[in-house]
Design an enzyme around this catalytic site. Sequence first.
Site, short mmCIF file in Angstrom:
data_model
loop_
_atom_site.label_atom_id
_atom_site.label_comp_id
_atom_site.label_asym_id
_atom_site.label_seq_id
_atom_site.Cartn_x
_atom_site.Cartn_y
_atom_site.Cartn_z
N ASP A 93 0.85 -1.20 0.00
CA ASP A 93 0.00 0.00 0.00
C ASP A 93 0.89 1.25 0.00
O ASP A 93 1.89 1.31 0.72
CB ASP A 93 -0.91 -0.01 1.24
CG ASP A 93 -2.05 0.99 1.13
OD1 ASP A 93 -3.21 0.54 1.07
OD2 ASP A 93 -1.78 2.21 1.09
N ILE A 94 0.47 2.23 -0.81
CA ILE A 94 1.29 3.45 -0.96
C ILE A 94 1.25 4.32 0.31
O ILE A 94 2.17 5.10 0.55
CB ILE A 94 0.81 4.25 -2.20
CG1 ILE A 94 1.88 5.17 -2.73
CG2 ILE A 94 -0.48 5.00 -1.92
CD1 ILE A 94 1.57 5.73 -4.12
N ASN A 140 -13.12 -3.29 2.32
CA ASN A 140 -14.17 -2.28 2.35
C ASN A 140 -15.02 -2.30 1.08
O ASN A 140 -14.48 -2.43 -0.02
CB ASN A 140 -13.54 -0.88 2.49
CG ASN A 140 -12.74 -0.73 3.76
OD1 ASN A 140 -13.07 -1.33 4.78
ND2 ASN A 140 -11.68 0.06 3.71
N HIS A 152 -15.89 3.22 3.91
CA HIS A 152 -14.50 3.69 3.77
C HIS A 152 -13.78 3.18 2.54
O HIS A 152 -12.55 3.21 2.49
CB HIS A 152 -13.67 3.37 5.03
CG HIS A 152 -14.22 3.98 6.28
ND1 HIS A 152 -14.09 5.31 6.58
CD2 HIS A 152 -14.97 3.44 7.27
CE1 HIS A 152 -14.71 5.57 7.71
NE2 HIS A 152 -15.26 4.45 8.15
N GLN A 153 -14.52 2.72 1.53
CA GLN A 153 -13.84 2.31 0.30
C GLN A 153 -13.49 3.57 -0.50
O GLN A 153 -14.35 4.43 -0.72
CB GLN A 153 -14.73 1.39 -0.54
CG GLN A 153 -14.03 0.85 -1.79
CD GLN A 153 -14.90 -0.13 -2.57
OE1 GLN A 153 -16.10 -0.25 -2.32
NE2 GLN A 153 -14.28 -0.84 -3.49
N HIS A 174 -10.39 -5.10 -3.19
CA HIS A 174 -9.05 -5.32 -2.62
C HIS A 174 -9.15 -5.75 -1.17
O HIS A 174 -10.04 -5.30 -0.45
CB HIS A 174 -8.17 -4.07 -2.75
CG HIS A 174 -8.79 -2.82 -2.21
ND1 HIS A 174 -9.73 -2.09 -2.89
CD2 HIS A 174 -8.60 -2.17 -1.03
CE1 HIS A 174 -10.10 -1.05 -2.17
NE2 HIS A 174 -9.44 -1.08 -1.03
N PHE A 175 -8.25 -6.61 -0.79
CA PHE A 175 -8.10 -7.05 0.59
C PHE A 175 -6.86 -6.39 1.15
O PHE A 175 -5.78 -6.51 0.58
CB PHE A 175 -7.95 -8.58 0.67
CG PHE A 175 -9.21 -9.32 0.35
CD1 PHE A 175 -9.63 -9.48 -0.96
CD2 PHE A 175 -9.97 -9.88 1.37
CE1 PHE A 175 -10.80 -10.16 -1.26
CE2 PHE A 175 -11.15 -10.57 1.08
CZ PHE A 175 -11.56 -10.71 -0.24
N HIS A 176 -7.02 -5.68 2.28
CA HIS A 176 -5.86 -5.15 2.98
C HIS A 176 -5.33 -6.24 3.91
O HIS A 176 -6.12 -6.87 4.63
CB HIS A 176 -6.25 -3.98 3.89
CG HIS A 176 -6.79 -2.77 3.20
ND1 HIS A 176 -6.05 -1.63 3.02
CD2 HIS A 176 -8.02 -2.50 2.67
CE1 HIS A 176 -6.81 -0.69 2.42
NE2 HIS A 176 -8.01 -1.21 2.20
P1 5GP Z 1 -9.84 1.56 0.57
O1 5GP Z 1 -10.12 2.70 1.50
O2 5GP Z 1 -10.46 1.75 -0.80
O3 5GP Z 1 -10.18 0.23 1.18
O4 5GP Z 1 -8.27 1.55 0.41
C1 5GP Z 1 -7.58 1.90 -0.76
C2 5GP Z 1 -6.11 1.77 -0.47
O5 5GP Z 1 -5.41 1.88 -1.70
C3 5GP Z 1 -5.55 2.85 0.47
O6 5GP Z 1 -4.96 2.22 1.60
C4 5GP Z 1 -4.53 3.60 -0.38
O7 5GP Z 1 -3.39 3.99 0.33
C5 5GP Z 1 -4.20 2.57 -1.47
N1 5GP Z 1 -3.80 3.17 -2.74
C6 5GP Z 1 -4.50 4.11 -3.42
N2 5GP Z 1 -3.85 4.42 -4.57
C7 5GP Z 1 -2.73 3.64 -4.61
C8 5GP Z 1 -1.66 3.52 -5.55
O8 5GP Z 1 -1.61 4.16 -6.59
N3 5GP Z 1 -0.70 2.61 -5.24
C9 5GP Z 1 -0.74 1.86 -4.11
N4 5GP Z 1 0.27 0.99 -3.92
N5 5GP Z 1 -1.72 1.96 -3.20
C10 5GP Z 1 -2.71 2.85 -3.44
#
Ligand code: 5GP
Length: 136
Positions: A30-31, A86, A92-93, A99-101
């Site tokens: 994650d970035i 999410n 919070h998506q 995607h799975f964190h």
């Molecule tokens: P969400 O809130 O949708 O569950 O989480 C999206 C996740 O994607 C966030 O933790 C965010 O930091 C990550 N993310 C968003 N854009 C990028 C990207 O361009 N590269 C990477 N590696 N992670 C990203």
Amino acid sequence: MVESVFSKIIRGEIPCYKVYEDEKVLAFLDINPLSRGHTLVIPKIEVAYLHQLPDDYAAAIGRVLPRIARAIMEATGAEAYNILQNNGSLAHQAVFHVHFHIIPKFKDSGLIIGWNPHRLLEEEAEDLLEKIKERL
Ligand code: 5GP
């Protein structure tokens, strides 16, 4: 539909720190990590929500998720972690590509959860069971 940033990552148009890849699954760091080792595991298909994911992609993720989690735990030394998935902006998506964190939990970093449960009522449970089961 506007394409998500993750589809661009899958095609290699946006760089990522790739952790794992096979025919149907990609995992990368994650970035903006909540903790060291925070990783995203995604299907290689542009689908916004988990309930829209075809069975073969769901199976492909399910097969490798524990293995990736195991590697992250060993690599970071974390003894605890959260899997977060999410669906919807209310939940919070932010990126509308399933995607799975995998979020290692350390004393001072990781996922913080707000949890406000209520006791399950009998009539609520029975009503839900009937409605959910007829749709499965
Ligand atoms: P969400 O809130 O949708 O569950 O989480 C999206 C996740 O994607 C966030 O933790 C965010 O930091 C990550 N993310 C968003 N854009 C990028 C990207 O361009 N590269 C990477 N590696 N992670 C990203």
